[in-house]
Design an enzyme around this catalytic site. Structure first.
Site, PDB file in Angstrom:
ATOM      1  N   ASP A  81       2.047 -11.459   6.797  1.00 34.98           N
ATOM      2  CA  ASP A  81       2.344 -10.685   5.621  1.00 34.98           C
ATOM      3  C   ASP A  81       3.261 -10.152   5.907  1.00 34.98           C
ATOM      4  O   ASP A  81       3.658  -9.561   5.000  1.00 34.98           O
ATOM      5  CB  ASP A  81       1.212  -8.989   6.025  1.00 34.98           C
ATOM      6  CG  ASP A  81       0.927  -8.371   7.073  1.00 34.98           C
ATOM      7  OD1 ASP A  81       0.030  -9.281   7.578  1.00 34.98           O
ATOM      8  OD2 ASP A  81       0.646  -7.157   6.903  1.00 34.98           O
ATOM      9  N   GLY A 105       0.844  -1.046  -0.188  1.00 31.16           N
ATOM     10  CA  GLY A 105       0.172   0.202  -0.038  1.00 31.16           C
ATOM     11  C   GLY A 105       0.936   1.264  -0.294  1.00 31.16           C
ATOM     12  O   GLY A 105       0.549   2.115  -0.345  1.00 31.16           O
ATOM     13  N   ARG A 106       1.915   0.866   0.661  1.00 29.14           N
ATOM     14  CA  ARG A 106       3.577   1.925   0.285  1.00 29.14           C
ATOM     15  C   ARG A 106       4.415   2.157  -0.304  1.00 29.14           C
ATOM     16  O   ARG A 106       5.360   2.303   0.227  1.00 29.14           O
ATOM     17  CB  ARG A 106       3.318   3.152   1.698  1.00 29.14           C
ATOM     18  CG  ARG A 106       3.127   1.668   2.843  1.00 29.14           C
ATOM     19  CD  ARG A 106       3.865   2.326   3.526  1.00 29.14           C
ATOM     20  NE  ARG A 106       3.829   0.959   4.829  1.00 29.14           N
ATOM     21  CZ  ARG A 106       4.147   1.518   5.836  1.00 29.14           C
ATOM     22  NH1 ARG A 106       5.509   2.442   6.630  1.00 29.14           N
ATOM     23  NH2 ARG A 106       4.308  -0.182   6.893  1.00 29.14           N
TER      24      ARG A 106
HETATM   25  P1  AMP Z   1       2.621  -2.939   7.768  1.00 26.44           P
HETATM   26  O1  AMP Z   1       2.001  -2.413   9.356  1.00 26.44           O
HETATM   27  O2  AMP Z   1       4.283  -2.156   7.219  1.00 26.44           O
HETATM   28  O3  AMP Z   1       2.844  -4.282   8.307  1.00 26.44           O
HETATM   29  O4  AMP Z   1       1.485  -2.213   6.999  1.00 26.44           O
HETATM   30  C1  AMP Z   1       0.110  -3.668   6.333  1.00 26.44           C
HETATM   31  C2  AMP Z   1      -0.616  -3.029   6.019  1.00 26.44           C
HETATM   32  O5  AMP Z   1      -1.226  -1.498   5.773  1.00 26.44           O
HETATM   33  C3  AMP Z   1      -0.232  -3.155   3.898  1.00 26.44           C
HETATM   34  O6  AMP Z   1      -0.478  -3.967   3.079  1.00 26.44           O
HETATM   35  C4  AMP Z   1       0.488  -2.061   4.187  1.00 26.44           C
HETATM   36  O7  AMP Z   1       1.261  -1.148   2.827  1.00 26.44           O
HETATM   37  C5  AMP Z   1      -0.900  -0.754   4.467  1.00 26.44           C
HETATM   38  N1  AMP Z   1       0.093  -0.139   4.687  1.00 26.44           N
HETATM   39  C6  AMP Z   1       0.925   0.620   6.207  1.00 26.44           C
HETATM   40  N2  AMP Z   1       1.638   2.155   6.330  1.00 26.44           N
HETATM   41  C7  AMP Z   1       0.152   2.414   4.860  1.00 26.44           C
HETATM   42  C8  AMP Z   1      -0.250   3.805   4.493  1.00 26.44           C
HETATM   43  N3  AMP Z   1       1.015   5.393   5.158  1.00 26.44           N
HETATM   44  N4  AMP Z   1      -0.431   4.426   3.011  1.00 26.44           N
HETATM   45  C9  AMP Z   1      -0.891   3.024   2.467  1.00 26.44           C
HETATM   46  N5  AMP Z   1      -0.808   1.262   2.589  1.00 26.44           N
HETATM   47  C10 AMP Z   1      -0.172   1.448   4.504  1.00 26.44           C
HETATM   48 MG    MG Z   2       3.545  -5.439   6.512  1.00 23.70          MG
END
Ligand code: AMP
Ligand code: MG
Length: 487
Positions: free
Chosen positions: A248, A88-89
């Site tokens: 994930d 997502g980022r």
């Molecule tokens: P994470 O916390 O990095 O494991 O992310 C979990 C999910 O949330 C993943 O699909 C990321 O791509 C999404 N995600 C986290 N932060 C963001 C953000 N700022 N914008 C878009 N998607 C996000």
């Molecule tokens: Mg992640």
């Protein structure tokens, strides 16, 4: 600036990802370049400093040969299944093959919205970007498999969390970004063909030996399990707590990935949790082996339809693979802690010795890193530091006697033993309060503390004069109680 791209993931079926270019930022500025990693990858560090290259590292220019995409994946987050997460980022720019023939993903993290962003802004701010940089480099220097940071770039744009914060983009290098959740994504859609394609891809890229096995997907599962068992044992050996071990965030290549609210133990306690979002302690220090097995069970489930055509047989095979985790972990853990205790041979009586030391450390509130480091001195008869770390507890003295009796059963020169122990017990880890201080300074525009910390973390086994301030536990007011995702 040219990257020698060869993009195998982009050649997979289109439902594996969404093609997406990074979104440009206002004023890219290179904050930190990992020159030694650049050289390892066959990239010219000098060239990476130039504005054309910084534009690439910021996502403002897509280099020749890149095929930018956001990967699709699902995941169990704190035990609950989310059928679609995905990058997502982050954007996978492509893959490069280094001089030794090893293939690495080049990914931009914080590079703008993608079709998987849901409500997120696709951005990252400086704090988590530098935290990932610091901890990844520390883990690498400690010999622990990890993704690494090639660069951190300031975007010149604010990102809005509770308040506006300076935006940044991390360039991440990984053996791959295939996660347990990538398999779950296709499994949840009953897309067995995709599960098979992905498994074949992972075998070819990471586990080529599995290809010739009579049950290649069972062999794949066994090998992923084996690597995770080894990885978690290494985490425990340095007091690392990942903080968000969602499926994930578990790489099938066996690297530590997605540093969010991670932390290192100060005083030892198996139940220690730092992550602000981990209210139930699911991902506590001592829970990590159990959670790894739980995550690997999700991988096993996803692989069921390709392990065997007969569902009962597939289940039996998958269950056997997952059931082997505790033993594999225990083996890796014992080996690691044996080394920490200076025991060269397995004689079958180590578990009690390890457990009793940890219990004494928990009782005394001993600093995990410094207590083990002090034990290296004790191997040469210098007990003062260890005595001080264990707060002069009687249990610790009794333990030292038993330990000495056990050491005496191995013929090893004390100096040699101590030297070996100093290669198993780091003097320097990225202590939480030190990391926080560096991030605070960086946000205020001062990058010198970052440079100093990275320099010290690059030689974790040495007790140098310069590393002395980084070896002290936090004073009471410095203790970091909570860490944040900060996404
Ligand atoms: P994470 O916390 O990095 O494991 O992310 C979990 C999910 O949330 C993943 O699909 C990321 O791509 C999404 N995600 C986290 N932060 C963001 C953000 N700022 N914008 C878009 N998607 C996000
Ligand atoms: Mg992640």
């Amino acid at each position: 600036m040219t990257f020698p791209f060869d993009n195998s993931y982009a050649r997979l079926p289109s439902r594996f990802f969404a093609r997406q270019a990074p979104v440009a930022v206002a004023r890219p500025r290179l904050l930190k370049l990992n020159e030694s990693l650049a050289r390892d990858l066959g990239l010219d560090p000098g060239a990476l400093h130039r504005p054309e290259a910084v534009a690439v590292l910021a996502g403002n220019a897509v280099p020749e040969g890149a095929e930018p995409l956001a990967m699709a994946y699902a995941g169990h987050q704190f035990g609950g299944f989310v059928p679609q997460l995905g990058d997502g980022r982050a954007i996978l720019l492509g893959e490069v093959v280094d001089g030794r023939g090893e293939r690495f993903d080049i990914q931009l993290k914080g590079s703008g919205r993608t079709p998987f962003s849901r409500n997120g802004d696709g951005r990252a701010w400086l704090g988590p970007v530098l935290r990932e940089y610091i901890v990844g480099e520390a883990m690498h220097a400690l010999g622990i498999p990890t993704t690494r940071a090639l660069a951190a770039v300031a975007t010149g744009e604010p990102v809005y969390r509770e308040s506006p914060l300076p935006g940044a983009v991390l360039t991440r290098v990984a053996r791959s970004h295939v996660r347990v959740g990538t398999f779950e994504y296709f499994s949840a859609r009953r897309d067995t063909e995709a599960v098979r394609r992905l498994a074949d891809y992972v075998i070819a890229r990471h586990y080529p030996q599995a290809a010739s096995h009579h049950r290649p997907y069972r062999a794949l599962l066994d090998q992923v399990i084996d690597r995770q068992a080894g990885l978690i044992a290494q985490w425990l050996g340095v007091g690392f707590i990942h903080g968000v071990m969602n499926t994930d965030n578990m790489s099938v290549a066996g690297e530590t990935i997605d540093y969010g609210p991670c932390a290192f133990l100060d005083d030892y306690h198996p139940g220690r949790v730092y992550s602000s979002i981990d209210r139930g302690g699911r991902y506590a220090y001592g829970n990590q082996p159990r959670i790894a097995q739980w995550n690997l069970s999700r991988l096993a489930e996803a692989l069921l339809p390709i392990i065997d055509e007969d569902p009962d047989k597939a289940l039996e095979e998958a269950q056997a693979a997952v059931d082997a985790f505790p033993e594999r972990f225990e083996l890796a853990y014992r080996q690691r802690f044996r080394a920490k205790l200076g025991l060269a041979e397995a004689q079958g009586d180590e578990a009690e010795l390890i457990d009793d030391l940890l219990q004494a450390m928990a009782d005394a509130g001993a600093d995990f890193t410094n207590a083990f480091r002090a034990l290296c001195d004790a191997a040469q008869g210098m007990d003062e530091r260890f005595g001080a770390e264990l707060a002069g507890r009687l249990a610790a003295e009794e333990w030292l006697d038993r330990w000495r009796a056990r050491l005496a059963r191995e013929a090893l020169d004390p100096a040699e033993r101590a030297a070996a122990m100093r290669r198993a017990n780091p003097a320097v880890i990225p202590r939480n309060h030190r990391v926080e201080a560096v991030l605070k300074a960086a946000v205020a525009g001062d990058l010198e503390p970052l440079e100093d910390l990275l320099e010290v973390l690059a030689s974790p086994w040495e007790e140098r004069e310069a590393s002395l301030p980084y070896r002290s536990p936090p004073r009471p007011h410095e203790v970091v109680q909570k860490t944040f995702c900060g996404t």
